[in-house]
Design a protein around this motif. Structure first.
Motif, PDB file in Angstrom:
ATOM      1  N   GLU A  94      51.466  13.602  66.736  1.00 31.53           N
ATOM      2  CA  GLU A  94      51.181  14.246  65.441  1.00 31.53           C
ATOM      3  C   GLU A  94      50.987  15.739  65.692  1.00 31.53           C
ATOM      4  OE1 GLU A  94      47.606  13.951  62.333  1.00 31.53           O
ATOM      5  OE2 GLU A  94      48.175  12.022  63.210  1.00 31.53           O
ATOM      6  N   ILE A  95      51.864  16.572  65.123  1.00 35.78           N
ATOM      7  CA  ILE A  95      51.760  18.011  65.401  1.00 35.78           C
ATOM      8  C   ILE A  95      51.333  18.799  64.169  1.00 35.78           C
ATOM      9  CG2 ILE A  95      53.316  18.153  67.395  1.00 35.78           C
ATOM     10  CD1 ILE A  95      55.553  18.947  65.461  1.00 35.78           C
ATOM     11  N   SER A  96      50.471  19.780  64.403  1.00 36.87           N
ATOM     12  CA  SER A  96      50.017  20.652  63.325  1.00 36.87           C
ATOM     13  C   SER A  96      50.185  22.098  63.764  1.00 36.87           C
ATOM     14  CB  SER A  96      48.541  20.426  63.017  1.00 36.87           C
ATOM     15  OG  SER A  96      48.314  19.087  62.671  1.00 36.87           O
ATOM     16  N   ALA A  97      50.639  22.915  62.835  1.00 37.58           N
ATOM     17  CA  ALA A  97      50.783  24.344  63.116  1.00 37.58           C
ATOM     18  C   ALA A  97      49.918  25.112  62.143  1.00 37.58           C
ATOM     19  CB  ALA A  97      52.233  24.762  62.940  1.00 37.58           C
TER      20      ALA A  97
ATOM     21  N   ASP B  54      48.868  23.797  67.175  1.00 33.24           N
ATOM     22  CA  ASP B  54      49.315  25.103  67.677  1.00 33.24           C
ATOM     23  C   ASP B  54      48.743  26.170  66.741  1.00 33.24           C
ATOM     24  OD1 ASP B  54      50.551  27.282  68.737  1.00 33.24           O
ATOM     25  OD2 ASP B  54      52.595  26.526  68.542  1.00 33.24           O
ATOM     26  N   VAL B  55      47.818  26.963  67.277  1.00 37.81           N
ATOM     27  CA  VAL B  55      47.158  28.003  66.464  1.00 37.81           C
ATOM     28  C   VAL B  55      47.958  29.302  66.600  1.00 37.81           C
ATOM     29  CG1 VAL B  55      45.025  29.279  66.086  1.00 37.81           C
ATOM     30  CG2 VAL B  55      44.921  26.953  67.011  1.00 37.81           C
ATOM     31  N   GLY B  56      48.420  29.830  65.470  1.00 35.96           N
ATOM     32  CA  GLY B  56      49.287  31.015  65.511  1.00 35.96           C
ATOM     33  C   GLY B  56      50.653  30.613  66.029  1.00 35.96           C
ATOM     34  N   ALA B  57      51.201  29.588  65.390  1.00 35.44           N
ATOM     35  CA  ALA B  57      52.397  28.907  65.933  1.00 35.44           C
ATOM     36  C   ALA B  57      53.646  29.782  65.939  1.00 35.44           C
ATOM     37  CB  ALA B  57      52.664  27.640  65.136  1.00 35.44           C
TER      38      ALA B  57
ATOM     39  N   ALA C 162      45.020  21.732  72.046  1.00 31.72           N
ATOM     40  CA  ALA C 162      45.200  22.899  71.158  1.00 31.72           C
ATOM     41  C   ALA C 162      45.834  24.009  71.978  1.00 31.72           C
ATOM     42  CB  ALA C 162      43.863  23.340  70.579  1.00 31.72           C
ATOM     43  N   ILE C 163      46.886  24.581  71.401  1.00 42.21           N
ATOM     44  CA  ILE C 163      47.598  25.676  72.078  1.00 42.21           C
ATOM     45  C   ILE C 163      47.396  26.929  71.236  1.00 42.21           C
ATOM     46  CG2 ILE C 163      49.899  26.506  72.775  1.00 42.21           C
ATOM     47  CD1 ILE C 163      50.741  23.463  72.603  1.00 42.21           C
TER      48      ILE C 163
ATOM     49  N   LYS D  24      58.259  15.872  60.636  1.00 45.24           N
ATOM     50  CA  LYS D  24      56.849  15.646  60.301  1.00 45.24           C
ATOM     51  C   LYS D  24      55.929  16.610  61.042  1.00 45.24           C
ATOM     52  CE  LYS D  24      56.609  11.374  61.410  1.00 45.24           C
ATOM     53  NZ  LYS D  24      55.969  10.217  61.906  1.00 45.24           N
ATOM     54  N   ALA D  25      55.862  17.845  60.540  1.00 41.79           N
ATOM     55  CA  ALA D  25      54.937  18.807  61.152  1.00 41.79           C
ATOM     56  C   ALA D  25      53.994  19.283  60.051  1.00 41.79           C
ATOM     57  CB  ALA D  25      55.706  19.977  61.734  1.00 41.79           C
ATOM     58  N   GLY D  26      52.701  19.261  60.322  1.00 43.38           N
ATOM     59  CA  GLY D  26      51.734  19.762  59.340  1.00 43.38           C
ATOM     60  C   GLY D  26      51.635  21.273  59.495  1.00 43.38           C
ATOM     61  N   LEU D  27      52.174  22.007  58.546  1.00 42.78           N
ATOM     62  CA  LEU D  27      52.182  23.467  58.653  1.00 42.78           C
ATOM     63  C   LEU D  27      51.174  24.046  57.657  1.00 42.78           C
ATOM     64  CD1 LEU D  27      56.073  23.953  58.551  1.00 42.78           C
ATOM     65  CD2 LEU D  27      54.656  23.706  60.579  1.00 42.78           C
ATOM     66  N   SER D  28      50.187  24.758  58.133  1.00 41.81           N
ATOM     67  CA  SER D  28      49.153  25.268  57.222  1.00 41.81           C
ATOM     68  C   SER D  28      48.875  26.740  57.468  1.00 41.81           C
ATOM     69  CB  SER D  28      47.830  24.528  57.405  1.00 41.81           C
ATOM     70  OG  SER D  28      48.043  23.161  57.538  1.00 41.81           O
TER      71      SER D  28
END
Ligand SMILES: C[S@@+](CC[C@H](N)C(=O)[O-])C[C@H]1O[C@@H](n2cnc3c(N)ncnc32)[C@H](O)[C@@H]1O
Length: 231
Positions: free
Chosen positions: A62-65, A41-44, A108-109, A87-91
């Motif tokens: 597997e979720i990433s923000a 999620d881009v710009g979550a 990708a959202i 378990k969220a990858g926050l960057s």
């Protein structure tokens, strides 16, 4: 800088979209969503989309923000944790240069982020680059009507902001520069950009409030960082 009152209000509203099933309805129309294992999620922002994803696909996904703001990431982390998602990858990351390998995500959202991004085509190309071949993208953006209807809403602040957005959008179209960071997007331009970068439009939608939705599929590797610009 801590989130403003307006941003906190936005967060509450965004989580309502999880509760009332709006996000799930849009996600449900993404072909093959049940097979997605890695989602970005881009710009979550407040992280509502990621919760909707976990609710739909289960905790194995597997979720990433990625977000440019630490404060939003912090809030998203807390909100997700409060709903049992640990378990969220926050960057912290700029949508215009994502620190992910090419061909990394199945989905990708990027929801309502383009209005704030200085170079919209760059952000869209980055989103395409990190998708696997056959991966899906979901883009939400502001159509001109979004700001037009705000020009007639109650409250001087809202109306002034909408007027600034309209002016800034026109300036952006002609100069490529944003003088105010809330602009509308042209659906036609985004579609052209996606097609020029090897993508196919899967579905498009528009809410009554003027939120545009485009779901696309990355059908070739042409896209990844090729540096095209929709003309
Ligand atoms: C209106 S909020 C949308 C949040 C979320 N996607 C949603 O739909 O609820 C815009 C978000 O975009 C983030 N943002 C703005 N510019 C960005 C950039 N250049 N790169 C990454 N995130 C950005 C903001 O920090 C904020 O979280």
């Amino acid at each position: 800088m801590p989130l403003t009152e307006e941003e906190m209000k936005y967060s509450a509203q965004a989580w309502e979209y999880v509760e009332n099933g709006y996000y799930r309805r849009l996600l449900g129309r993404v072909p093959g969503i049940e097979r997605c294992r890695k989602v970005l999620d881009v710009g979550a922002g407040p992280g509502g989309w990621l919760l909707a994803i976990v609710e739909m696909l289960g905790s194995g996904v597997e979720i990433s923000a990625a977000d440019i703001s630490d404060d939003w990431l912090l809030l998203a982390g807390e909100k997700l944790k409060s709903r049992g998602v640990e378990k969220a990858g926050l960057s912290r990351m700029d949508a215009q240069s994502l620190a992910f390998e090419d061909n990394s995500f199945d989905l990708a959202i990027s929801s309502l982020v383009l209005p704030y991004v200085p170079d919209e085509p760059k952000a869209v190309r980055e989103m395409i680059r990190v998708l696997v071949k056959g991966g899906k993208g979901l883009l939400l953006f502001h159509e001109p009507y979004f700001y037009l209807r705000r020009l007639f809403k109650k409250g001087l602040k809202i109306r002034l902001s909408a007027a600034a957005s309209m002016v800034s959008s026109v300036v952006y179209i002609f100069t490529g520069r944003k003088i105010y960071r809330r602009t509308f997007q042209s659906r036609q331009l985004i579609e052209r950009l996606l097609k020029a970068n090897g993508c196919r439009i899967v579905y498009s939608d528009r809410s009554k409030a003027g939120i545009g939705v485009l779901c696309f599929s990355k059908d070739s590797f042409l896209a990844a960082g090729a540096g095209h610009r929709a003309s």
